[in-house]
Motif scaffolding. Structure first.
Motif, PDB file in Angstrom:
ATOM      1  N   LEU A 179     -17.386 -15.617  15.938  1.00 14.28           N
ATOM      2  CA  LEU A 179     -17.980 -16.055  14.675  1.00 14.28           C
ATOM      3  C   LEU A 179     -16.901 -16.343  13.637  1.00 14.28           C
ATOM      4  O   LEU A 179     -17.041 -17.255  12.816  1.00 14.28           O
ATOM      5  N   LYS A 180     -15.822 -15.580  13.669  1.00 15.45           N
ATOM      6  CA  LYS A 180     -14.744 -15.778  12.706  1.00 15.45           C
ATOM      7  C   LYS A 180     -14.005 -17.089  12.923  1.00 15.45           C
ATOM      8  O   LYS A 180     -13.322 -17.584  12.012  1.00 15.45           O
ATOM      9  N   THR A 181     -14.113 -17.659  14.114  1.00 15.95           N
ATOM     10  CA  THR A 181     -13.444 -18.928  14.395  1.00 15.95           C
ATOM     11  C   THR A 181     -14.382 -20.119  14.294  1.00 15.95           C
ATOM     12  O   THR A 181     -13.964 -21.266  14.455  1.00 15.95           O
ATOM     13  N   ALA A 182     -15.666 -19.845  14.050  1.00 15.63           N
ATOM     14  CA  ALA A 182     -16.667 -20.913  14.065  1.00 15.63           C
ATOM     15  C   ALA A 182     -16.600 -21.774  12.816  1.00 15.63           C
ATOM     16  O   ALA A 182     -16.278 -21.297  11.719  1.00 15.63           O
ATOM     17  N   GLY A 183     -16.937 -23.047  12.983  1.00 19.97           N
ATOM     18  CA  GLY A 183     -16.997 -23.942  11.830  1.00 19.97           C
ATOM     19  C   GLY A 183     -18.197 -23.637  10.960  1.00 19.97           C
ATOM     20  O   GLY A 183     -18.095 -23.571   9.733  1.00 19.97           O
ATOM     21  N   LEU A 205     -27.817  -9.258   6.469  1.00 17.63           N
ATOM     22  CA  LEU A 205     -26.920  -9.678   7.552  1.00 17.63           C
ATOM     23  C   LEU A 205     -25.901 -10.685   7.041  1.00 17.63           C
ATOM     24  O   LEU A 205     -24.702 -10.590   7.342  1.00 17.63           O
ATOM     25  N   SER A 206     -26.358 -11.641   6.258  1.00 16.90           N
ATOM     26  CA  SER A 206     -25.458 -12.653   5.708  1.00 16.90           C
ATOM     27  C   SER A 206     -24.383 -12.017   4.832  1.00 16.90           C
ATOM     28  O   SER A 206     -23.199 -12.394   4.898  1.00 16.90           O
ATOM     29  N   GLN A 207     -24.771 -11.062   4.021  1.00 11.38           N
ATOM     30  CA  GLN A 207     -23.819 -10.376   3.148  1.00 11.38           C
ATOM     31  C   GLN A 207     -22.779  -9.612   3.958  1.00 11.38           C
ATOM     32  O   GLN A 207     -21.578  -9.646   3.670  1.00 11.38           O
ATOM     33  N   ARG A 211     -18.520 -10.367   4.344  1.00 11.62           N
ATOM     34  CA  ARG A 211     -17.427  -9.409   4.152  1.00 11.62           C
ATOM     35  C   ARG A 211     -16.435  -9.449   5.307  1.00 11.62           C
ATOM     36  O   ARG A 211     -15.308  -8.972   5.184  1.00 11.62           O
ATOM     37  N   HIS A 212     -16.874  -9.994   6.435  1.00 10.69           N
ATOM     38  CA  HIS A 212     -15.976 -10.190   7.578  1.00 10.69           C
ATOM     39  C   HIS A 212     -15.372 -11.593   7.593  1.00 10.69           C
ATOM     40  O   HIS A 212     -14.725 -11.979   8.567  1.00 10.69           O
ATOM     41  N   GLY A 213     -15.598 -12.333   6.529  1.00 10.46           N
ATOM     42  CA  GLY A 213     -15.039 -13.677   6.453  1.00 10.46           C
ATOM     43  C   GLY A 213     -15.853 -14.732   7.163  1.00 10.46           C
ATOM     44  O   GLY A 213     -15.345 -15.816   7.466  1.00 10.46           O
ATOM     45  N   VAL A 214     -17.132 -14.440   7.434  1.00 12.01           N
ATOM     46  CA  VAL A 214     -18.004 -15.390   8.125  1.00 12.01           C
ATOM     47  C   VAL A 214     -19.061 -15.893   7.146  1.00 12.01           C
ATOM     48  O   VAL A 214     -19.943 -15.139   6.722  1.00 12.01           O
ATOM     49  N   SER A 215     -18.962 -17.147   6.765  1.00 16.65           N
ATOM     50  CA  SER A 215     -19.949 -17.743   5.864  1.00 16.65           C
ATOM     51  C   SER A 215     -21.149 -18.212   6.676  1.00 16.65           C
ATOM     52  O   SER A 215     -20.998 -18.774   7.770  1.00 16.65           O
TER      53      SER A 215
END
Length: 277
Positions: A179-183, A205-207, A211-215
């Motif tokens: 997820l951290k590498t996903a566009g 979940l979104s919040q 915090r993990h850098g996943v928008s």
């Protein structure tokens, strides 16, 4: 956090799609690829007269041994030309003991890579391997469709099937490196009418992911068809290249008899599905 040990269980030496995808992903992750060549004795004791049972069982075990040896030999020949870290083991198991064997192999794997266990031409051991990896091994599993689809190392668009379940959260936690590498990452919620946080479904979940850098973006969909069909249609229409979902929210027996989101999704999937329980 990354995937340092990847496991794939092979019961057929011709499982090219599964093997190629596992090799490619292990190379991208600089991970160790563990391969288990498995021979399965599918006989069921008690279905034959006493003397016949011994004969049938001996022949079945011999066949399983030959199957495991041939599969392991093919795997070693295939891996000899690869530039990644790898190991090959072979084993045989009666169908009833297969979950424990696969579970031990999966216990220290960060990810298990398998082709989908349901659909035309699939055998019962394919389903048992996937379930054992998740239930006995506690490992997440990447399920590949039939076509030669690779595992997206930096997926363009990932869909998260969110229903507030512990299974869905386990899958999303395990998928964080991807997820951290996903566009783009889309949280999909189907018919949240009875949820405790129905005024903001997916918000917590979104919040947490942010915090993990996943928008993320959140899409709330009506249940106009079975949930698996709604999610599959959303994936197609939005161009997703990976789906993350919890597995077997209902009992496996109920899924086998009545169907369920897990089984229905895996029977029809056209893209890699990352699952955990």
């Amino acid at each position: 956090m990354s995937y340092r040990t990847i496991l794939t269980v092979v019961t057929d030496a011709s499982a090219a799609t599964q093997l190629d995808a596992a090799i490619e992903f292990a190379r991208a992750e600089e991970a160790h690829l563990s391969l288990l060549g498995l021979g399965v004795d599918a006989t069921m004791g008690g279905y034959y007269f006493d003397a016949g049972s011994a004969i049938v069982q001996r022949e079945a075990i011999e066949h399983a041994q030959e199957q495991a040896a041939a599969t392991a030999a093919a795997l070693r020949a295939r891996m000899a030309r690869e530039d990644i870290r790898w190991s090959v083991e072979s084993a045989i198991a009666q169908f009833g003991s297969l979950p424990a064997l696969v579970g031990r192999a999966a216990r220290f794997a960060d990810l298990v890579v398998q082709t989908r266990p349901y659909g035309a031409g699939r055998t019962a051991d394919a389903e048992a391997v996937v379930e054992a990896a998740m239930f006995q091994g506690g490992a997440p599993v990447m399920i590949l469709p039939d076509a030669g689809v690779s595992i997206p190392r930096a997926p363009k668009r990932v869909v998260l099937a969110w229903n507030q379940s512990s299974e869905a959260l386990a899958a999303i936690r395990a998928a964080l490196p991807l997820l951290k590498t996903a566009g783009e990452v889309a949280i999909v919620v189907v018919d949240p009418g009875t949820w405790a946080d129905r005024e903001d479904p997916g918000g917590s979940l979104s919040q947490w992911l942010d915090r993990h850098g996943v928008s993320t973006e959140i899409s709330v969909l009506a249940k106009t068809a079975p949930i698996s069909d709604v999610i599959a249609r959303f994936c197609r229409e939005t161009g997703a290249d990976m789906l993350v979902m919890g597995a077997y929210g209902h009992s496996r027996l109920r899924e086998a008899i009545l169907g369920g989101a897990t089984r229905n999704m895996l029977e029809k999937t056209e893209l890699p599905v990352f699952m955990a329980h």
